[in-house]
Write an enzyme that holds these catalytic residues in place. Sequence first.
Site, short mmCIF file in Angstrom:
data_model
loop_
_atom_site.label_atom_id
_atom_site.label_comp_id
_atom_site.label_asym_id
_atom_site.label_seq_id
_atom_site.Cartn_x
_atom_site.Cartn_y
_atom_site.Cartn_z
CE1 TYR A 1 1.20 -0.15 4.39
CE2 TYR A 1 0.15 2.00 4.31
CZ TYR A 1 0.98 1.09 4.94
OH TYR A 1 1.59 1.44 6.11
CE LYS B 1 3.34 3.39 3.16
NZ LYS B 1 3.41 3.37 4.60
CD GLU C 1 10.17 2.16 9.96
OE1 GLU C 1 10.05 3.12 9.20
OE2 GLU C 1 10.08 0.98 9.58
CG LEU D 1 8.47 2.83 4.34
CD1 LEU D 1 8.14 1.54 3.59
CD2 LEU D 1 7.19 3.55 4.69
N1 PDD Z 1 2.96 5.31 7.12
N2 PDD Z 1 7.65 4.13 8.58
C1 PDD Z 1 6.52 3.40 8.60
C2 PDD Z 1 6.55 2.06 9.24
C3 PDD Z 1 5.35 3.91 8.00
O1 PDD Z 1 4.23 3.17 7.98
C4 PDD Z 1 5.38 5.20 7.40
C5 PDD Z 1 4.18 5.81 6.74
C6 PDD Z 1 6.57 5.94 7.45
C7 PDD Z 1 6.68 7.30 6.83
O2 PDD Z 1 6.68 7.21 5.42
P1 PDD Z 1 6.16 8.41 4.51
O3 PDD Z 1 6.94 9.62 4.88
O4 PDD Z 1 6.46 7.96 3.12
O5 PDD Z 1 4.69 8.58 4.78
C8 PDD Z 1 7.70 5.36 8.02
C9 PDD Z 1 1.74 5.71 6.49
C10 PDD Z 1 1.53 7.17 6.45
C11 PDD Z 1 0.60 4.94 7.13
O6 PDD Z 1 0.75 3.74 7.31
O7 PDD Z 1 -0.45 5.52 7.43
#
Ligand code: PDD
Length: 295
Positions: free
Chosen positions: A46, A160, A192, A216
């Site tokens: 996703y 992801k 993270e 990620l």
């Molecule tokens: N999550 N690390 C993890 C485990 C994440 O699920 C996300 C983002 C990030 C940040 O990635 P980005 O800057 O590309 O949004 C880091 C999304 C927003 C979610 O699951 O809702």
Amino acid sequence: MDQPVELSTPTPPAEGLVWLNGEFLDFARALISVDDRGFLFGDGVYEVVRVYDGHPFALDAHMARLRQSLNAIELEVSLTNEELAAIACELIDRSRLKEAELYLQITRGVARRLHLFPVGVPPTMVMTIRPVRVVPNEFREKGIVARTFPDERWERCDVKSINLLPNVLAKERAHRAGADEAILVRDGLITEGTSSNLFLFRDDELATPRIDHRILTGVTRGLVLRIARQKGYRIVERDIRVEELQAATEVFVSSTVMELLPVIEIDDVRIGSGQPGPVFRDLYATYREAVRAKS
Ligand code: PDD
């Protein structure tokens, strides 16, 4: 049984809109089989894209990462990134939402529950758009509280994947302990947040865990690093020991939905002054400028 109908009405759907395998639908009519492999196995990937003023932010970067995730799980999708991006833009336009969150999920389709990949089964492709979850102002102005938890996820956190059970459990446990985010720790190193990347500032160094299979590659993380580099910060992408967190002058998290949020307390210990710090403020202000320039 009702057939799904395409929404042709110009009335803005208050709750958002769905695109499912080629059709634009409202949420009540967007239905997925109980045999969908996303539902049965978590067999899918996703993306979450922020929409500002009706424009998707950093869509190319999200599409590129989606493709990497698809390749990693060997899921073939006939649509190109450009075609997926065009559908995303049409969904945004049809929804008439300006400040929104676009969610995109692709699974290995609908098939009888067998572990082996099904043959000749098209993937299930879904995009949804909804009004964005508002991050309370207080979070930005006063900062958030975090707690550390063991990182119980698999070895491919660069993908992801929709398998988010360890993230969900850590977030819930953090919440029950009165915290806003859980910081995950593997082998004594921070990885993270449950849905965010992490930054730490100390002694003129902006540090963040380096990119590998443990985290990620956050789109927001990438932008923060670019901004920080342009502003002349000394940036180091490296292993960060959990003990370093509480000794930091500043800690902040980044994600598409949270943008940047300062962390002022971790495991009951105050970080720096216990207030959002100047580095966070500086980088967040420039991040917002970048958002405004693109929307
Ligand atoms: N999550 N690390 C993890 C485990 C994440 O699920 C996300 C983002 C990030 C940040 O990635 P980005 O800057 O590309 O949004 C880091 C999304 C927003 C979610 O699951 O809702």
